[in-house]
Design a protein around this motif. Sequence first.
Motif, PDB file in Angstrom:
ATOM      1  N   SER A 140       0.228  -1.127  -0.204  1.00 16.66           N
ATOM      2  CA  SER A 140       0.054  -0.226  -0.072  1.00 16.66           C
ATOM      3  C   SER A 140       1.366   1.455   0.168  1.00 16.66           C
ATOM      4  CB  SER A 140      -0.680  -0.171   1.181  1.00 16.66           C
ATOM      5  OG  SER A 140      -1.308  -1.523   0.961  1.00 16.66           O
ATOM      6  N   SER A 141       2.237   1.442   1.316  1.00 16.32           N
ATOM      7  CA  SER A 141       2.830   2.907   0.954  1.00 16.32           C
ATOM      8  C   SER A 141       3.736   2.482  -0.361  1.00 16.32           C
ATOM      9  CB  SER A 141       3.572   2.308   1.890  1.00 16.32           C
ATOM     10  OG  SER A 141       5.193   1.340   1.477  1.00 16.32           O
ATOM     11  N   MET A 142       3.724   2.127  -1.358  1.00 16.46           N
ATOM     12  CA  MET A 142       4.451   2.252  -2.322  1.00 16.46           C
ATOM     13  C   MET A 142       2.996   3.380  -3.696  1.00 16.46           C
ATOM     14  SD  MET A 142       6.101  -1.819  -3.117  1.00 16.46           S
ATOM     15  CE  MET A 142       6.333  -3.032  -1.994  1.00 16.46           C
ATOM     16  N   VAL A 143       2.174   3.012  -3.700  1.00 17.45           N
ATOM     17  CA  VAL A 143       1.134   3.811  -4.196  1.00 17.45           C
ATOM     18  C   VAL A 143       1.553   5.506  -4.440  1.00 17.45           C
ATOM     19  CG1 VAL A 143      -1.102   4.021  -5.725  1.00 17.45           C
ATOM     20  CG2 VAL A 143       0.327   1.391  -4.240  1.00 17.45           C
ATOM     21  N   LEU A 144       1.052   5.507  -5.498  1.00 14.05           N
ATOM     22  CA  LEU A 144       1.649   7.222  -5.753  1.00 14.05           C
ATOM     23  C   LEU A 144       0.182   7.851  -5.554  1.00 14.05           C
ATOM     24  CD1 LEU A 144       5.101   7.429  -7.360  1.00 14.05           C
ATOM     25  CD2 LEU A 144       4.543   8.186  -4.288  1.00 14.05           C
ATOM     26  N   ARG A 145      -0.739   6.461  -7.160  1.00 15.17           N
ATOM     27  CA  ARG A 145      -1.863   7.125  -7.758  1.00 15.17           C
ATOM     28  C   ARG A 145      -2.674   6.230  -8.087  1.00 15.17           C
ATOM     29  NH1 ARG A 145      -0.122   9.629 -12.154  1.00 15.17           N
ATOM     30  NH2 ARG A 145      -1.044   8.232 -13.708  1.00 15.17           N
ATOM     31  N   ARG A 160      -1.820  10.470  -4.143  1.00 14.55           N
ATOM     32  CA  ARG A 160      -1.681  10.188  -3.251  1.00 14.55           C
ATOM     33  C   ARG A 160      -1.111  12.208  -2.842  1.00 14.55           C
ATOM     34  NH1 ARG A 160      -0.808   6.086   0.406  1.00 14.55           N
ATOM     35  NH2 ARG A 160      -0.342   4.996  -0.750  1.00 14.55           N
ATOM     36  N   THR A 161      -2.236  12.218  -1.212  1.00 16.99           N
ATOM     37  CA  THR A 161      -1.437  13.499  -0.750  1.00 16.99           C
ATOM     38  C   THR A 161      -1.690  12.890   0.469  1.00 16.99           C
ATOM     39  OG1 THR A 161      -3.474  13.917  -1.158  1.00 16.99           O
ATOM     40  CG2 THR A 161      -2.148  15.181  -2.547  1.00 16.99           C
ATOM     41  N   THR A 162      -1.747  13.566   1.284  1.00 21.91           N
ATOM     42  CA  THR A 162      -2.852  13.612   2.792  1.00 21.91           C
ATOM     43  C   THR A 162      -3.610  13.586   3.469  1.00 21.91           C
ATOM     44  OG1 THR A 162      -1.964  15.986   3.233  1.00 21.91           O
ATOM     45  CG2 THR A 162      -0.110  14.172   3.870  1.00 21.91           C
ATOM     46  N   ASP A 163      -4.439  14.115   2.113  1.00 13.52           N
ATOM     47  CA  ASP A 163      -6.416  14.229   2.627  1.00 13.52           C
ATOM     48  C   ASP A 163      -7.246  13.271   3.264  1.00 13.52           C
ATOM     49  OD1 ASP A 163      -5.995  13.126   0.055  1.00 13.52           O
ATOM     50  OD2 ASP A 163      -6.959  14.014  -1.625  1.00 13.52           O
ATOM     51  N   ALA A 164      -8.394  12.830   2.820  1.00 10.44           N
ATOM     52  CA  ALA A 164      -8.800  11.943   3.077  1.00 10.44           C
ATOM     53  C   ALA A 164      -8.785  10.793   2.564  1.00 10.44           C
ATOM     54  CB  ALA A 164     -10.420  12.445   4.060  1.00 10.44           C
ATOM     55  N   ILE A 165      -9.302  11.570   1.277  1.00 15.40           N
ATOM     56  CA  ILE A 165      -9.321   9.687   0.539  1.00 15.40           C
ATOM     57  C   ILE A 165      -8.237   9.622   0.055  1.00 15.40           C
ATOM     58  CG2 ILE A 165      -8.776  11.764  -1.402  1.00 15.40           C
ATOM     59  CD1 ILE A 165     -11.239   8.350  -1.566  1.00 15.40           C
ATOM     60  N   SER A 166      -7.374   9.559   0.313  1.00 16.54           N
ATOM     61  CA  SER A 166      -5.591   9.630   0.354  1.00 16.54           C
ATOM     62  C   SER A 166      -5.783   8.268   1.654  1.00 16.54           C
ATOM     63  CB  SER A 166      -5.008  10.514   0.011  1.00 16.54           C
ATOM     64  OG  SER A 166      -4.681  10.885  -1.211  1.00 16.54           O
ATOM     65  N   GLU A 167      -6.005   8.608   2.073  1.00 10.18           N
ATOM     66  CA  GLU A 167      -5.357   8.623   3.572  1.00 10.18           C
ATOM     67  C   GLU A 167      -6.936   6.674   3.112  1.00 10.18           C
ATOM     68  OE1 GLU A 167      -4.028   9.186   7.053  1.00 10.18           O
ATOM     69  OE2 GLU A 167      -3.196   9.582   4.986  1.00 10.18           O
ATOM     70  N   THR A 346       8.706  -7.881  10.384  1.00  5.84           N
ATOM     71  CA  THR A 346       8.487  -6.147  10.716  1.00  5.84           C
ATOM     72  C   THR A 346       8.355  -5.281   9.794  1.00  5.84           C
ATOM     73  OG1 THR A 346      10.798  -5.865  10.494  1.00  5.84           O
ATOM     74  CG2 THR A 346      10.185  -7.225  12.669  1.00  5.84           C
ATOM     75  N   THR A 347       7.452  -3.886   9.505  1.00  4.42           N
ATOM     76  CA  THR A 347       7.679  -2.812   8.926  1.00  4.42           C
ATOM     77  C   THR A 347       7.483  -1.444   9.419  1.00  4.42           C
ATOM     78  OG1 THR A 347       5.327  -2.618   9.348  1.00  4.42           O
ATOM     79  CG2 THR A 347       5.802  -4.558   7.700  1.00  4.42           C
ATOM     80  N   ALA A 348       7.414  -0.672   9.528  1.00  5.12           N
ATOM     81  CA  ALA A 348       8.009   1.096   9.799  1.00  5.12           C
ATOM     82  C   ALA A 348       5.768   1.451   9.468  1.00  5.12           C
ATOM     83  CB  ALA A 348       8.090   1.520   7.955  1.00  5.12           C
ATOM     84  N   GLY A 349       6.315   2.451   9.889  1.00  6.75           N
ATOM     85  CA  GLY A 349       4.609   2.751  10.377  1.00  6.75           C
ATOM     86  C   GLY A 349       4.584   3.468   9.270  1.00  6.75           C
ATOM     87  N   GLU A 350       3.109   3.222   9.145  1.00  7.57           N
ATOM     88  CA  GLU A 350       2.465   3.956   8.108  1.00  7.57           C
ATOM     89  C   GLU A 350       1.164   4.313   8.183  1.00  7.57           C
ATOM     90  OE1 GLU A 350       3.700   0.294   4.824  1.00  7.57           O
ATOM     91  OE2 GLU A 350       1.309   0.705   5.183  1.00  7.57           O
ATOM     92  N   GLN A 351       0.170   5.150   7.937  1.00  8.50           N
ATOM     93  CA  GLN A 351      -0.690   6.219   8.213  1.00  8.50           C
ATOM     94  C   GLN A 351      -1.683   5.681   6.963  1.00  8.50           C
ATOM     95  OE1 GLN A 351      -0.110   8.405  10.504  1.00  8.50           O
ATOM     96  NE2 GLN A 351       1.113   8.559  10.630  1.00  8.50           N
ATOM     97  N   GLY A 352      -2.751   5.881   7.536  1.00  9.80           N
ATOM     98  CA  GLY A 352      -4.148   4.825   6.626  1.00  9.80           C
ATOM     99  C   GLY A 352      -5.255   4.859   7.074  1.00  9.80           C
ATOM    100  N   TYR A 353      -6.030   4.833   7.914  1.00  8.29           N
ATOM    101  CA  TYR A 353      -7.565   5.265   8.160  1.00  8.29           C
ATOM    102  C   TYR A 353      -7.274   3.573   8.990  1.00  8.29           C
ATOM    103  CZ  TYR A 353      -8.804   9.768   7.195  1.00  8.29           C
ATOM    104  OH  TYR A 353      -9.276  10.510   6.889  1.00  8.29           O
TER     105      TYR A 353
END
Length: 440
Positions: A140-145, A160-167, A346-353
């Motif tokens: 999921s973290s690899m996706v730009l669009r 992908r930005t930091t807006d609600a739809i991207s999250e 293990t993984t890095a932390g990711e944003q996303g609802y």
Amino acid sequence: MFSIKKWRNGQKWTNWCENYTAYPSQFYAPNTIEELCEIVKQHAYEKRTIRVTGAAHSFSPVAMPEQTALSLHNMRGLISVQKDDYTATFHAGTYLYEVGPMLAQYGLALSNMGDIQQQTLAGAISTGTHGTGISLGSFSSMVLRWGIVTGEGEYIEIERTTDAISEALHLSVGLLGIVVTVVLKVVPLYSLAYVSERSNLQSEVKNFQSEIRNHRNIEWFYFPGSEHIQVKKMKAVAPIDQPKWEKYVEQAKIQALENGLFYVASELCKYKPSQSLAISRLASKVVGQESRTGKSYEIYPSPRNVKFVETEYAIPLSHFESCIEEVHAMFKSGKFHVHFPIEIRTTAGEQGYLSPTQGQESAFIAFHMYKGMDESIYFTWIRQMMKRYGGRPHWGKVNHYSKNNIEEFYGNASLFNEQRKLMDPQNVFLTTYFKNIFDE
């Protein structure tokens, strides 16, 4: 692997491990986005549900079709590459085993992969499928669009930005639309130097926090009740091909040991569960030193022919040592009959609802039970234990998400559902499984 030849209206559908079965009245495998849009529009008008089934490799009902099953099998391939900014655009129905060779032709690669490569890009992205590496994220973290067909049959592309739809789209479990194209952030082609070794459990627990930062990829296989574990380590090196003879020997060994002998051992445990602890300890003793080097997409995956049911939890990294010690103590007590190794990554932390990491560096602990053995009591104990460690289940693995607990796991679940309703106002993608989690 998924076979388009087996698709028939009204025929039985089942996932890989066969713990979920459905009889969808219609099957579709569109060839174009336009055709797909028309299918979705018709379903919105008729108020029928669709699920994109992918490779059916989830252990939860996340891809289970109730009324209509849809495959992106005919919408696969690499669309374009931008080498200057290291991006690649794919049809989202492309299987993971196809991605590596396609990118390699341009001197590019995925930054990480898991150990199974039968899934589609759309499925891996939509469920948060991951590999291992504390500095690395999920698919999921690899996706730009994302290019998606909404619940109203409209094709749109979202950066992908930091807006609600991207999250919400970061991990959407197919509820915001059908992902048909993706732009991925990729990296220069590389190989992996892989080492597997047998090690002492307690010494590895003691050094866990430092070891995961000293290696690009590190993965554990804990054998229930044993004081020894298998440790797999990988580091990136300059691109070189794995010798053909080495590939042949490796595949033959995996088929003979991991899939052949392990299948026999699993059948024994199914009919004599009391032998599980002895089998597990024996398996830990036959782990030997092994090393190989090859292109990343050749080294990451391993064939998995022995079928099982799986549940997996992400826990904050700081809780790992306490958690694994409790698991080890439980198995030494003989409470459960389990011979399948427990996989630790293990993984890095990711944003996303709906990301199970919720922005925190995490340890993922995966528990398995051989197909045909009763996992219910064992998985219930795991679920209760994981509450003490803040564990969140992987969406594609056995879970018990519901309206009663979803906000406890994901504080922004209601924000996700708001975006879901905007993208799918007719609930075309909302099957019974999801109706029990999100309000209509």
